[in-house]
Write a protein that holds these residues in place. Sequence first.
Motif, PDB file in Angstrom:
ATOM      1  N   TYR A   1       0.807  -1.224   0.000  1.00 48.12           N
ATOM      2  CA  TYR A   1       0.000   0.000   0.000  1.00 48.12           C
ATOM      3  C   TYR A   1       0.842   1.278   0.000  1.00 48.12           C
ATOM      4  O   TYR A   1       0.570   2.202  -0.772  1.00 48.12           O
TER       5      TYR A   1
ATOM      6  N   ASN B   1      -8.032  -3.009   4.685  1.00 43.94           N
ATOM      7  CA  ASN B   1      -7.870  -4.412   4.306  1.00 43.94           C
ATOM      8  C   ASN B   1      -8.530  -5.285   5.382  1.00 43.94           C
ATOM      9  O   ASN B   1      -7.997  -5.453   6.473  1.00 43.94           O
TER      10      ASN B   1
ATOM     11  N   TYR C   1      -9.358 -11.541   1.273  1.00 38.27           N
ATOM     12  CA  TYR C   1      -9.598 -12.678   2.174  1.00 38.27           C
ATOM     13  C   TYR C   1     -11.067 -12.755   2.594  1.00 38.27           C
ATOM     14  O   TYR C   1     -11.386 -13.328   3.640  1.00 38.27           O
TER      15      TYR C   1
ATOM     16  N   ARG D   1      -2.652 -14.844 -11.374  1.00 33.41           N
ATOM     17  CA  ARG D   1      -2.696 -13.401 -11.510  1.00 33.41           C
ATOM     18  C   ARG D   1      -4.024 -12.897 -12.095  1.00 33.41           C
ATOM     19  O   ARG D   1      -4.045 -12.209 -13.120  1.00 33.41           O
TER      20      ARG D   1
END
Length: 394
Positions: free
Chosen positions: A126, A168, A203, A242
């Motif tokens: 980040y 996040n 996640y 990816r």
Amino acid sequence: MTKIRSARRLASIADSVFGEMTRLAKLHNAVNLSQGFPDFEAPQAVKDAACTAIQAEQNQYAPPYGTHALRSAIAADFARRFGVRVDPDEQVTVCCGSTEAMMAVMMACIDPGDEVIVFEPFYENYGPDAILAGAQPKYVRLREPDWRFDPDELKHAFNNRTRAIVINSPNNPTGKVFTRDELQVIADLCQRWDVLAIADEIYDRIVFDNHSHVPMASLPGMTERTVTTNGLSKTYSVTGWRIGWAISPPALTGGIRKIHDFLTVAAPTPFHDAGVAALSLPDHFYTQLAAGYQKKRDLMLDILQRHGFSSYSPAGAYYVMADVAPFGFSSDSEFAQHLVKEVGVATVPGSSFYIDPAAAPQTVRFCFSKRDETLHEADRRLAKLSITSTSDRA
Ligand SMILES: Cc1ncc(COP(=O)(O)O)c(C=O)c1O
């Protein structure tokens, strides 16, 4: 000074610690619990879809923003789970991993001189992403044991230059899952200061116990000021493929697509079809995924506890932060070096997730997205740590 030199913007970007830990893990034949990738198989149906696409000559450039089928699957999934309508044509951009999505979002939505708020400990991209976009990252602490932020500290981090905040949740490295109330505090500040929320929700399917994932975009007034990034990597155990994406308010999508197009043209073609197959897996796949990871978390916590660590139990994602101060090393980096070289277990020193490592608590991060055999092998090796440390201390 010669002009054949690296650009100045690199000066404030540190080298990634992950590559180094993986190199040391290989060198010392260590069990690698450092980098966040699974060492077990991806779902068969998803792999089959990728192989079929390759055999069906899906081997040339994909449509730059992702196939319509994949963008539609992403939009439908978000709408079904969270009740937020997403237009696949106006709001979804498929990128080369959520890593590229985050970079494209920052480049497209932030101007030089802006500030971007980042919680620390942070996922290591980040800060560098903000810097590469010409902005100044501003860090706000999540504090152990439950990794909460201080609302006053957060409030003081916002000002007229603040352009975006990165959230996040579920969080790497802490395993924190932000509650609705915590997100509301952030949302209120975003609305007050006219700030964009960039929500990395990679996640989102890995959440434990009675916690639940709340997407920032689902909070009142936030749909139009949130970009959500996500991808196939973690949920479907395909970090090497990816494929990631950004879901953005329509007004921002054109810019994100422009940057993405110039950076990479398109994400790998065969995996667009595989992404559609992945997103159509039945609900029990996700139930089993979370339950399987919860078992691994409990195994990891038990292993760590038996070897003298006190750990911060994660509510989501697949990492455990453990306190290493009691082992008596001068820093967590020194401890992590000892662990990989002498004990044979690779981890990531927790201080590498902080902007000022000297001011960070002494922790290491263990990744548990591994086969049980791998975790049992780490268990056997960690027995050596207790012996080494006891004799060191004696
Ligand atoms: C919080 C977070 N975001 C993004 C990524 C990268 O995801 P991708 O493989 O989609 O680029 C990771 C990988 O470890 C991560 O932990």
